[in-house]
Enzyme design. Structure first.
Site, PDB file in Angstrom:
ATOM      1  N   ASP A   1       4.186  -4.475  -7.584  1.00  0.00           N
ATOM      2  CA  ASP A   1       3.512  -3.284  -7.069  1.00  0.00           C
ATOM      3  C   ASP A   1       3.995  -2.016  -7.762  1.00  0.00           C
ATOM      4  OD1 ASP A   1       5.811  -4.164  -5.284  1.00  0.00           O
ATOM      5  OD2 ASP A   1       5.610  -2.084  -4.652  1.00  0.00           O
ATOM      6  N   ASN A   2       4.991  -2.129  -8.643  1.00  0.00           N
ATOM      7  CA  ASN A   2       5.448  -0.997  -9.449  1.00  0.00           C
ATOM      8  C   ASN A   2       5.104  -1.176 -10.927  1.00  0.00           C
ATOM      9  OD1 ASN A   2       6.576   0.166  -7.174  1.00  0.00           O
ATOM     10  ND2 ASN A   2       8.592  -0.715  -7.529  1.00  0.00           N
TER      11      ASN A   2
ATOM     12  N   ARG B   1      -2.097  -1.041  -9.768  1.00  0.00           N
ATOM     13  CA  ARG B   1      -0.934  -1.870 -10.045  1.00  0.00           C
ATOM     14  C   ARG B   1      -1.334  -3.334 -10.167  1.00  0.00           C
ATOM     15  NH1 ARG B   1       2.984   1.551  -7.156  1.00  0.00           N
ATOM     16  NH2 ARG B   1       1.851   3.392  -6.455  1.00  0.00           N
TER      17      ARG B   1
ATOM     18  N   LYS C   1       3.577  12.630  -2.970  1.00  0.00           N
ATOM     19  CA  LYS C   1       4.527  11.577  -2.615  1.00  0.00           C
ATOM     20  C   LYS C   1       5.526  12.140  -1.607  1.00  0.00           C
ATOM     21  CE  LYS C   1       7.617   8.154  -4.750  1.00  0.00           C
ATOM     22  NZ  LYS C   1       8.174   7.666  -6.030  1.00  0.00           N
TER      23      LYS C   1
ATOM     24  N   GLY D   1       0.814  -1.210   0.000  1.00  0.00           N
ATOM     25  CA  GLY D   1       0.000   0.000   0.000  1.00  0.00           C
ATOM     26  C   GLY D   1       0.848   1.259   0.000  1.00  0.00           C
TER      27      GLY D   1
ATOM     28  N   GLY E   1       2.724   3.788   1.343  1.00  0.00           N
ATOM     29  CA  GLY E   1       3.355   4.024   2.630  1.00  0.00           C
ATOM     30  C   GLY E   1       3.819   5.446   2.837  1.00  0.00           C
ATOM     31  N   ARG E   2       3.887   6.219   1.741  1.00  0.00           N
ATOM     32  CA  ARG E   2       4.287   7.621   1.874  1.00  0.00           C
ATOM     33  C   ARG E   2       3.646   8.476   0.782  1.00  0.00           C
ATOM     34  NH1 ARG E   2      10.117   8.506  -0.831  1.00  0.00           N
ATOM     35  NH2 ARG E   2      10.119   6.809  -2.318  1.00  0.00           N
TER      36      ARG E   2
ATOM     37  N   ASP F   1       8.986   6.393   7.654  1.00  0.00           N
ATOM     38  CA  ASP F   1       8.555   7.702   8.153  1.00  0.00           C
ATOM     39  C   ASP F   1       7.558   8.385   7.226  1.00  0.00           C
ATOM     40  OD1 ASP F   1      10.130   8.540   6.037  1.00  0.00           O
ATOM     41  OD2 ASP F   1      11.640   9.524   7.273  1.00  0.00           O
TER      42      ASP F   1
END
Length: 472
Positions: free
Chosen positions: A244-245, A179, A108, A86, A88-89, A120
């Protein structure tokens, strides 16, 4: 003037297990680095003041009509399956519908989400500038790709292995962020209703003429075969071709440790996380077939007779290497002046590449020099080129305008790794002039410029970039 984005959101109307609704995390002191006026105009976006755009494109404020969320997906990462990945950032602000197309507007580096996996959720300046430059260069090179709408500094620091670095946020535009891993997310959970909803959404958004999962698989494969052949014809190495890319739209997305080759070597790897060369330059043609096999597996549960579907899908996937090869042959044929290269022309293409590898020839400059009569200068042993040129010249006699074909297929400029790294280091000192200059030159990469010869020069030995890195 107030920033206006004509949002027309559709993904947020899907069932809530497709995403998590979440606002971007605010930052301390945002400032605007760049705003893509031409792309904004194409999307029907009305710019605002620099201060307002810094607030919005950093995530500190939401434009009217935004419906922010983080998308859920799964994926194979370097061959190992993760059922829960998912955004994440990243934060999908919403979508813009324009002239029959639909585009995601995504931040992003906008802070942690439930999918951050101990990260983070932030980005530092280097990867933001790298993705901005490379994605816009790919667009100018004619490659389907996500694009950069804006970049902002956050006024905060992020911490990586090298220490504290300036934080930044990229505003990314894509035809969608769906994706292969999005389908895998639902297939792994045996969520047939979710798979069906996703299938219908993708067909409606990207493939309105497609009927049924098998036809969707074939359509996605066709786009991906062309995309990867196009990457290879430009010497581009994605670096992280995880499922996922890999997009359903057929776009290049997620510019992490990507790079363009200088010296031609088919086993080239730059990514610091690709320890075994899984995503090496030459292996990209194989990996995309593997990724499409994972999409096929995820689509099987939608078929009424799954045993029959497995057999049918397997035949389709097994035919894909030839699809990629045909697209590769056409692209590389054009690079040597052949309008429509045939099977009989392949030895000529392969022979040149072999000689380039043996002579450590620069990939981009060698192909461009073919149309200028200076390609032999790229070879350590010019005699190697001379033997190839004799046969090539005979073949070109059958072509109407090979020089024009070559100039259209072979750019003068690519975002060379050493120039990108130099641009980033300069930006860290507060000087963004090299960043803006690269954007300007790379916006027209097929046109030589006297004032940009340095951007076409391969790196000196001391300038060679050995590795590229993810921003996380």
């Amino acid at each position: 003037m107030t920033l206006q984005i004509p949002f027309d959101n559709s993904y947020s109307r899907l069932p809530e297990r497709f995403y998590t609704r979440q606002d971007p995390a605010p930052v301390k002191a945002p400032s605007l680095i760049a705003f893509n006026q031409a792309l904004a105009q194409h999307l029907g976006i009305t710019p605002g003041s620099e201060e307002e755009m810094a607030q919005i494109f950093s995530g500190n404020a939401l434009p009217d009509g935004a419906d922010p969320l983080a998308q859920a997906y799964a994926g194979h990462q370097f061959g190992g399956f993760s059922p829960q990945l998912g955004d994440g950032r990243a934060n999908l602000l919403g979508e813009v519908a324009r002239n029959g197309d639909r585009f995601d507007i995504q931040l992003k580096g906008s802070g942690p989400t439930p999918y951050s996996r101990m990260g983070d959720g932030r980005a530092w300046l280097g990867p933001v500038l790298r993705e901005y430059v490379l994605s816009e260069a790919m667009h100018a090179l004619g490659v389907p790709t996500s694009r950069a709408l804006a970049a902002t500094l956050t006024g905060e620091q992020v911490f990586r292995e090298t220490g504290a670095l300036p934080g930044a946020v990229l505003t990314r535009v894509a035809r969608s962020h769906i994706r292969v891993g999005t389908f895998q997310f639902f297939a792994a959970r045996r969520d047939i209703a979710g798979l069906k909803d996703l299938f219908e959404y993708v067909v409606d958004r990207h493939y309105p003429d497609v009927a049924g999962p098998h036809k969707l698989l074939q359509a996605v494969m066709a786009r991906q075969a062309e995309l990867v052949a196009q990457w290879m014809s430009l010497g581009f190495i994605h670096g992280v071709m995880n499922t996922d890319n890999t997009t359903l739209s057929g776009e290049t997305i997620d510019y992490g440790p990507c790079a363009f080759m200088d010296t031609y070597q088919p086993d080239t790897v730059f990514s610091s996380i690709d320890m075994h060369g899984r995503y090496a330059f030459a292996n990209q043609a194989n990996v995309i077939v593997w990724n499409m096999a994972q999409l096929a597996t995820a689509l099987v549960p939608l078929m009424p007779d799954q045993d029959e579907a497995v057999e049918e899908f397997t035949k389709t996937v097994h035919a894909m290497p030839e699809q990629v090869h045909i697209a590769w042959r056409k692209r590389f044929g054009q690079k040597i002046g052949l309008a429509d290269a045939s099977v009989e022309d392949e030895p000529l293409i392969v022979s040149l590449l072999d000689k380039m590898a043996a002579n450590r020839a620069d990939f981009t400059n060698t192909f461009r020099a073919l149309s200028d009569g200076k390609a032999r200068d790229q070879f350590l042993d010019p005699g190697d080129f001379d033997t190839w040129e004799t046969e090539w010249s005979r073949r070109l006699e059958q072509e109407q305008d090979p020089a024009s074909s070559m100039k259209e297929a072979n750019p003068v400029y690519i975002p060379r790794n050493h120039r990108v790294e130099q641009m980033i280091q300069t930006a860290l000192s507060g000087d963004f002039a090299p960043f803006h200059r690269m954007l300007d030159v790379l916006s027209d990469p097929y046109q030589p410029r006297d004032d940009a010869r340095d951007l076409a020069r391969p790196p000196e030995p001391s300038e060679v970039v050995q590795q590229t890195f993810c921003g996380t």
